[in-house]
Write a protein that holds these residues in place. Sequence first.
Motif, mmCIF file in Angstrom:
data_model
loop_
_atom_site.group_PDB
_atom_site.id
_atom_site.type_symbol
_atom_site.label_atom_id
_atom_site.label_comp_id
_atom_site.label_asym_id
_atom_site.label_seq_id
_atom_site.Cartn_x
_atom_site.Cartn_y
_atom_site.Cartn_z
ATOM 1 N N ASN A 102 0.695 -1.190 -0.144
ATOM 2 C CA ASN A 102 0.028 -0.050 0.028
ATOM 3 C C ASN A 102 0.845 1.341 -0.045
ATOM 4 O O ASN A 102 0.246 2.364 -0.354
ATOM 5 N N ARG A 103 2.218 1.093 0.310
ATOM 6 C CA ARG A 103 2.934 2.243 0.318
ATOM 7 C C ARG A 103 4.345 2.150 0.085
ATOM 8 O O ARG A 103 4.816 0.822 0.399
ATOM 9 N N ASN A 104 5.117 2.865 -0.319
ATOM 10 C CA ASN A 104 6.648 2.697 -0.515
ATOM 11 C C ASN A 104 7.363 3.138 0.597
ATOM 12 O O ASN A 104 8.506 2.494 0.503
ATOM 13 N N TYR A 105 7.048 3.930 1.453
ATOM 14 C CA TYR A 105 7.850 4.367 2.510
ATOM 15 C C TYR A 105 6.981 4.334 3.837
ATOM 16 O O TYR A 105 5.634 4.612 3.701
ATOM 17 N N GLN A 106 7.576 3.937 4.824
ATOM 18 C CA GLN A 106 6.713 4.104 6.329
ATOM 19 C C GLN A 106 7.774 4.720 7.219
ATOM 20 O O GLN A 106 8.968 4.492 7.262
ATOM 21 N N PHE A 107 7.443 5.697 7.704
ATOM 22 C CA PHE A 107 7.963 6.475 8.692
ATOM 23 C C PHE A 107 7.600 6.393 10.251
ATOM 24 O O PHE A 107 8.645 6.281 11.129
ATOM 25 N N TRP A 108 6.492 6.179 10.462
ATOM 26 C CA TRP A 108 5.878 5.823 11.881
ATOM 27 C C TRP A 108 5.903 4.541 12.057
ATOM 28 O O TRP A 108 5.176 3.670 11.159
ATOM 29 N N GLN A 109 6.184 3.903 13.128
ATOM 30 C CA GLN A 109 5.880 2.443 13.571
ATOM 31 C C GLN A 109 4.518 2.207 13.679
ATOM 32 O O GLN A 109 3.568 3.267 13.908
ATOM 33 N N ARG A 110 3.967 1.096 13.405
ATOM 34 C CA ARG A 110 2.650 0.765 13.288
ATOM 35 C C ARG A 110 1.882 0.717 14.856
ATOM 36 O O ARG A 110 0.838 0.765 14.765
ATOM 37 N N ASN A 111 2.628 0.494 15.773
ATOM 38 C CA ASN A 111 2.046 0.237 17.073
ATOM 39 C C ASN A 111 2.122 1.408 17.935
ATOM 40 O O ASN A 111 2.534 1.599 19.164
ATOM 41 N N SER A 112 1.602 2.753 17.450
ATOM 42 C CA SER A 112 1.418 3.788 18.175
ATOM 43 C C SER A 112 0.625 3.381 19.430
ATOM 44 O O SER A 112 -0.314 2.722 19.029
ATOM 45 N N LEU A 113 0.732 4.030 20.524
ATOM 46 C CA LEU A 113 0.111 3.726 21.703
ATOM 47 C C LEU A 113 -0.671 4.712 22.414
ATOM 48 O O LEU A 113 -0.208 5.624 22.861
ATOM 49 N N PRO A 114 -2.026 4.570 22.126
ATOM 50 C CA PRO A 114 -2.823 5.611 22.670
ATOM 51 C C PRO A 114 -3.524 5.062 24.152
ATOM 52 O O PRO A 114 -3.894 3.946 24.368
ATOM 53 N N ILE A 115 -3.336 5.733 25.136
ATOM 54 C CA ILE A 115 -3.777 5.375 26.527
ATOM 55 C C ILE A 115 -5.007 6.470 26.944
ATOM 56 O O ILE A 115 -4.520 7.620 27.103
ATOM 57 N N LYS A 116 -6.059 5.881 27.320
ATOM 58 C CA LYS A 116 -7.007 6.892 27.734
ATOM 59 C C LYS A 116 -7.065 7.403 29.272
ATOM 60 O O LYS A 116 -6.577 6.647 29.882
ATOM 61 N N MET A 117 -7.005 8.789 29.121
ATOM 62 C CA MET A 117 -6.765 9.216 30.660
ATOM 63 C C MET A 117 -8.319 9.635 31.134
ATOM 64 O O MET A 117 -8.999 10.193 30.698
ATOM 65 N N TYR A 118 -8.311 8.773 32.192
ATOM 66 C CA TYR A 118 -9.626 8.928 32.928
ATOM 67 C C TYR A 118 -9.826 9.893 34.095
ATOM 68 O O TYR A 118 -10.870 10.199 34.577
ATOM 69 N N ASP A 119 -8.500 10.088 34.404
ATOM 70 C CA ASP A 119 -8.466 11.025 35.584
ATOM 71 C C ASP A 119 -7.351 11.991 35.475
ATOM 72 O O ASP A 119 -6.331 11.818 34.990
ATOM 73 N N LYS A 120 -7.604 13.167 36.327
ATOM 74 C CA LYS A 120 -6.544 14.255 36.528
ATOM 75 C C LYS A 120 -5.006 13.664 36.907
ATOM 76 O O LYS A 120 -4.223 14.086 36.587
#
Length: 173
Positions: A102-120
């Motif tokens: 699907n692409r010729n180049y990839q700059f970012w690793q595929r395993n970006s990590l989002p963690i939901k922030m539930y509290d302050k």
Amino acid sequence: MELNQIYFYTASIKDWTSLLNTDKFKLIVLDSIIHLVKKEKIKVYGFVIMPNHIHLIWESVSMNGKEKPHASFMKFTGHQFLEELRKRDGGILERFKSEDGNRNYQFWQRNSLPIKMYDKKILEQKLNYIHLNPLQAHWNLVSDPNEYYYSSCAFYEREDMTFDWITDYRDAM
């Protein structure tokens, strides 16, 4: 990532390559973030841009066309990295050659990590972590976290308005 939820997000350059070592590439990341903030697609509560990864505390506010803002961010910065490397390539572009059809180049690793922030409290721990990131021994980029330009630290610690597009998390939680 869901809309209207705050996340701690980490994205790394493929193979931990220090592509973001130079200001030119850091500015591509920063400009993309600022663009999405000004278009009211995201709110950013904290960030740091390191030589081979980024940490953001952000919230997607609305879709960017058919895409979620984080997808637009990753795609846009990747295109900009490619354009810049084609101008100045010293062989580094080959490191990002992709085997994906699907692409010729990839700059970012595929395993970006989002963690939901539930509290302050958790958000504050993550914000502290990202602000101290440039001081880690293996980076040793500055001796005072407020001195690292590509970070939201001075916004919170010194009320520095260089990045006036940051939303103070205390107003959000």
